[in-house]
Design a protein around this motif. Structure first.
Motif, mmCIF file in Angstrom:
data_model
loop_
_atom_site.group_PDB
_atom_site.id
_atom_site.type_symbol
_atom_site.label_atom_id
_atom_site.label_comp_id
_atom_site.label_asym_id
_atom_site.label_seq_id
_atom_site.Cartn_x
_atom_site.Cartn_y
_atom_site.Cartn_z
ATOM 1 N N ASP A 108 34.893 32.492 33.692
ATOM 2 C CA ASP A 108 35.892 32.935 32.727
ATOM 3 C C ASP A 108 36.333 31.746 31.883
ATOM 4 O O ASP A 108 36.928 30.784 32.384
ATOM 5 N N LEU A 109 36.064 31.798 30.592
ATOM 6 C CA LEU A 109 36.438 30.718 29.677
ATOM 7 C C LEU A 109 37.697 31.032 28.888
ATOM 8 O O LEU A 109 38.090 30.265 28.006
ATOM 9 N N GLY A 110 38.330 32.153 29.213
ATOM 10 C CA GLY A 110 39.552 32.518 28.500
ATOM 11 C C GLY A 110 39.354 33.749 27.634
ATOM 12 O O GLY A 110 38.232 34.172 27.357
ATOM 13 N N THR A 111 40.469 34.307 27.226
ATOM 14 C CA THR A 111 40.463 35.511 26.391
ATOM 15 C C THR A 111 41.375 35.285 25.207
ATOM 16 O O THR A 111 42.434 34.662 25.337
ATOM 17 N N MET A 112 40.979 35.810 24.056
ATOM 18 C CA MET A 112 41.803 35.598 22.868
ATOM 19 C C MET A 112 41.732 36.795 21.934
ATOM 20 O O MET A 112 40.813 37.614 21.996
ATOM 21 N N ALA A 113 42.743 36.875 21.098
ATOM 22 C CA ALA A 113 42.809 37.934 20.089
ATOM 23 C C ALA A 113 43.698 37.445 18.961
ATOM 24 O O ALA A 113 44.590 36.606 19.159
ATOM 25 N N ALA A 145 49.048 34.082 13.512
ATOM 26 C CA ALA A 145 49.473 34.712 14.767
ATOM 27 C C ALA A 145 48.245 35.141 15.561
ATOM 28 O O ALA A 145 47.546 36.075 15.170
ATOM 29 N N ALA A 146 47.996 34.447 16.647
ATOM 30 C CA ALA A 146 46.904 34.794 17.556
ATOM 31 C C ALA A 146 47.315 34.382 18.957
ATOM 32 O O ALA A 146 48.288 33.648 19.153
ATOM 33 N N ILE A 147 46.592 34.860 19.934
ATOM 34 C CA ILE A 147 46.900 34.540 21.324
ATOM 35 C C ILE A 147 45.638 34.079 22.024
ATOM 36 O O ILE A 147 44.547 34.612 21.793
ATOM 37 N N THR A 148 45.787 33.066 22.855
ATOM 38 C CA THR A 148 44.686 32.555 23.662
ATOM 39 C C THR A 148 45.184 32.379 25.086
ATOM 40 O O THR A 148 46.150 31.660 25.327
ATOM 41 N N GLN A 149 44.536 33.064 26.003
ATOM 42 C CA GLN A 149 44.892 32.969 27.424
ATOM 43 C C GLN A 149 43.799 32.206 28.143
ATOM 44 O O GLN A 149 42.654 32.656 28.226
ATOM 45 N N LEU A 150 44.136 31.034 28.661
ATOM 46 C CA LEU A 150 43.173 30.184 29.338
ATOM 47 C C LEU A 150 43.202 30.450 30.837
ATOM 48 O O LEU A 150 44.268 30.707 31.409
ATOM 49 N N PRO A 151 42.047 30.362 31.511
ATOM 50 C CA PRO A 151 41.973 30.715 32.930
ATOM 51 C C PRO A 151 42.338 29.573 33.872
ATOM 52 O O PRO A 151 42.378 29.758 35.081
ATOM 53 N N PHE A 152 42.600 28.408 33.319
ATOM 54 C CA PHE A 152 42.828 27.244 34.163
ATOM 55 C C PHE A 152 44.255 27.211 34.696
ATOM 56 O O PHE A 152 45.200 27.629 34.016
ATOM 57 N N GLU A 153 44.404 26.689 35.891
ATOM 58 C CA GLU A 153 45.718 26.636 36.526
ATOM 59 C C GLU A 153 46.665 25.767 35.699
ATOM 60 O O GLU A 153 46.322 24.668 35.272
ATOM 61 N N ALA A 166 47.472 26.017 32.772
ATOM 62 C CA ALA A 166 47.135 25.881 31.352
ATOM 63 C C ALA A 166 48.100 26.721 30.524
ATOM 64 O O ALA A 166 48.387 27.871 30.868
ATOM 65 N N PRO A 167 48.628 26.167 29.448
ATOM 66 C CA PRO A 167 49.590 26.923 28.641
ATOM 67 C C PRO A 167 48.898 28.008 27.829
ATOM 68 O O PRO A 167 47.743 27.851 27.409
ATOM 69 N N ASP A 168 49.584 29.119 27.625
ATOM 70 C CA ASP A 168 49.088 30.137 26.711
ATOM 71 C C ASP A 168 49.333 29.669 25.285
ATOM 72 O O ASP A 168 50.380 29.078 24.980
ATOM 73 N N LEU A 169 48.365 29.927 24.414
ATOM 74 C CA LEU A 169 48.477 29.489 23.028
ATOM 75 C C LEU A 169 48.820 30.676 22.138
ATOM 76 O O LEU A 169 48.195 31.740 22.229
ATOM 77 N N THR A 170 49.809 30.501 21.288
ATOM 78 C CA THR A 170 50.211 31.559 20.362
ATOM 79 C C THR A 170 50.429 30.961 18.978
ATOM 80 O O THR A 170 50.326 29.751 18.783
ATOM 81 N N GLY A 171 50.730 31.816 18.018
ATOM 82 C CA GLY A 171 51.035 31.357 16.678
ATOM 83 C C GLY A 171 49.862 30.691 16.000
ATOM 84 O O GLY A 171 48.695 31.032 16.211
ATOM 85 N N SER A 172 50.157 29.669 15.180
ATOM 86 C CA SER A 172 49.119 28.979 14.424
ATOM 87 C C SER A 172 48.147 28.241 15.332
ATOM 88 O O SER A 172 46.938 28.197 15.076
#
Length: 492
Positions: free
Chosen positions: A360-365, A371-379, A381-387
């Motif tokens: 699992d390398l992460g999921t994003m949309a 405005a976008a979201i990136t969910q990383l699978p690493f312990e 690891a911060p979720d990325l949002t916005g720019s």
């Protein structure tokens, strides 16, 4: 000069005895099939790639095609181009009609038979309407390039029709409903909302700014359920900021010409219904003689071999392990590479039973501009949002495109479309195709008796008579309203 010419030639060629190498037939040129081909570029095998289209589609960006942000060519690549990297591969356009596992042949729709030593089924999935009444007739899916183009052209044809109707003094709102709150539904709803906010009033100044209405319908209580709860809430908030109406916990019972009936029997207006609910396996697999799950996907073991067969593999969306993997690009790409490594090893006489391990390398949309979201699978690891989330989303998507031209085109167009908001580089310039507003007007009049919403719903209508009625020259019971709406009168 001769050296310059030689630099453009294929650097390697199949060995002279290549005709005696084992033959690998790969059905489907999507993420899984294309990566299987690339993984076999150094193997002592002959590869035949079969696909009904001559191009590979980068499906995660189809919603950009459907909303006029990207050209169809930006997200497609000529499958024969794979031969530049894989000289032992040949392409055959066709659709597999049957598989004979005893004779080890596949039969195409033109009745041609192709023999194989190894068969890799990577034909993906197709739209699933879940037996919803009216969905197949009236809803518009977005799983292929042609379907995305159809949506784009339909949206602009209806906008042109609505703008022409506005000249009669009538404001007929265009309601677009997106059914499905997964990543695809969220992305296309956000892209439509950005188009409405940034471009609609510039391109259609004669129309009321509230003409375009966008509704996102999700059977569950949350959007993009595969993401963390905080990212689900972020996506919902961003869509609400963009004035997208959210109907959560409201499944669709049936689809009409210009309406949707929800599970609680509420009827809402929907001039264009975009079907982003989910996909399923093609029924044609029933004739292939391979084991299938209840959901139609092909049963495979932990090595991705089809159960009961040593030399047949299934990868990507069409395959189903005991523990189901998400129907996303990364599992498909990794499974294609894994099967290629097994075939290469077996041909070389090495062990070829390594189980497939998905990483699992992460999921994003993306929800829209900045405005976008990136969910990383690493312990931790911060979720990325916005720019920041948007730049991460763009980097990954561009990196996964096949072909330098595609990467250049998508990078340029997306940066101009999204990152350049508020500058001279973000002037509205939607990508359009066959926008047939005359046909849209005729369809509007033809189906007027079926329409449940909008101007003159439920009775025959023509544009010329509509204009006269606005001026008070006609009344609702005028004989012209009983004319046959299919004769096209008053539409010119």
């Amino acid at each position: 000069m001769d050296r310059a010419k030689r630099s453009f030639r294929r650097r390697t060629k199949p060995a002279t005895n290549g005709r005696n190498w084992p033959h690998v037939v790969i059905v489907g040129g999507g993420f899984a099939g294309a990566n299987a081909v690339l993984g076999l570029r150094k193997a002592r095998v002959r590869v035949t790639l079969i696909d009904q289209n001559v191009y590979k589609t980068f499906q995660p960006l189809l919603y950009q095609v459907a909303t006029a942000g990207l050209n169809p060519g930006d997200v497609t690549m000529f499958l024969r181009g794979l031969q530049l990297k894989v000289p032992n591969m040949r392409f055959r356009q066709g659709r597999v009609r049957a598989v004979d596992t005893e004779q080890q042949t596949v039969t195409l729709h033109d009745r041609q038979k192709i023999s194989y030593d190894y068969l890799v089924l990577a034909n993906g999935a197709t739209v699933n309407f879940f037996n919803t009444p009216g969905a197949e007739e009236f809803a518009m899916p977005m799983y292929t390039r042609s379907q995305a183009i159809d949506i784009r052209d339909r949206i602009f044809a209806e906008l042109e029709r609505a703008s022409q109707l506005s000249e009669t003094g009538t404001n007929d709102k265009l309601h677009i409903s997106v059914v499905g709150g997964g990543a695809t539904g969220v992305e296309i709803a956000g892209a439509l909302a950005d188009f409405r906010q940034q471009e609609l009033d510039v391109l259609y100044p004669e129309m009321d700014p509230g003409t375009l209405q966008i509704t996102l319908i999700q059977r569950g209580k949350a959007l993009i359920k595969d993401f963390n709860e905080n990212l689900q809430e972020y996506a919902a908030d961003e869509l609400l900021k963009r004035k997208v109406e959210l109907l959560l916990g409201r499944g669709v019972k049936s689809v009409g010409y210009d309406s949707l009936t929800l599970q609680d029997d509420t009827v809402i207006e929907s001039d264009i219904t975009i079907w982003a609910v989910g996909v399923g396996a093609d029924d044609e697999i029933n004739r292939w003689g391979v084991p299938r799950r209840d959901n139609g996907r092909i049963e495979v073991d932990d090595t991705l071999r089809v159960k009961g067969f040593r030399n047949i593999f299934a990868i990507g969306d069409v395959a189903a392990q005991d523990e189901a993997l998400p129907m996303l690009a990364q599992p498909a790409m990794q499974s294609g590479k894994h099967v290629a490594s097994l075939i290469s090893a077996e041909v070389d006489g090495k062990p070829a039973d390594a189980p497939f391990a998905y990483r699992d390398l992460g999921t994003m949309a993306t929800i829209g501009r900045h405005a976008a979201i990136t969910q990383l699978p690493f312990e931790k690891a911060p979720d990325l949002t916005g720019s920041i989330g948007w730049w991460a989303w763009m980097g990954v998507h561009v990196m996964n495109l096949l072909g330098a031209r595609n990467r250049r085109a998508v990078s340029t167009n997306l940066i101009s479309l999204y990152a350049g908001m508020g500058t001279t580089f973000s002037q509205p310039n939607p990508v359009i195709g066959e926008v047939d507003s005359n046909r849209a007007r005729k369809e509007f009049a033809k189906h007027s008796s079926k329409r449940r919403f909008g101007f003159s719903a439920g009775k025959p209508f023509s544009y010329r008579e509509g204009s006269r009625r606005e001026r008070g020259e006609l009344t609702a019971d005028h004989p012209s309203h009983r004319a046959n709406p299919e004769d096209g009168r008053g539409l010119a």
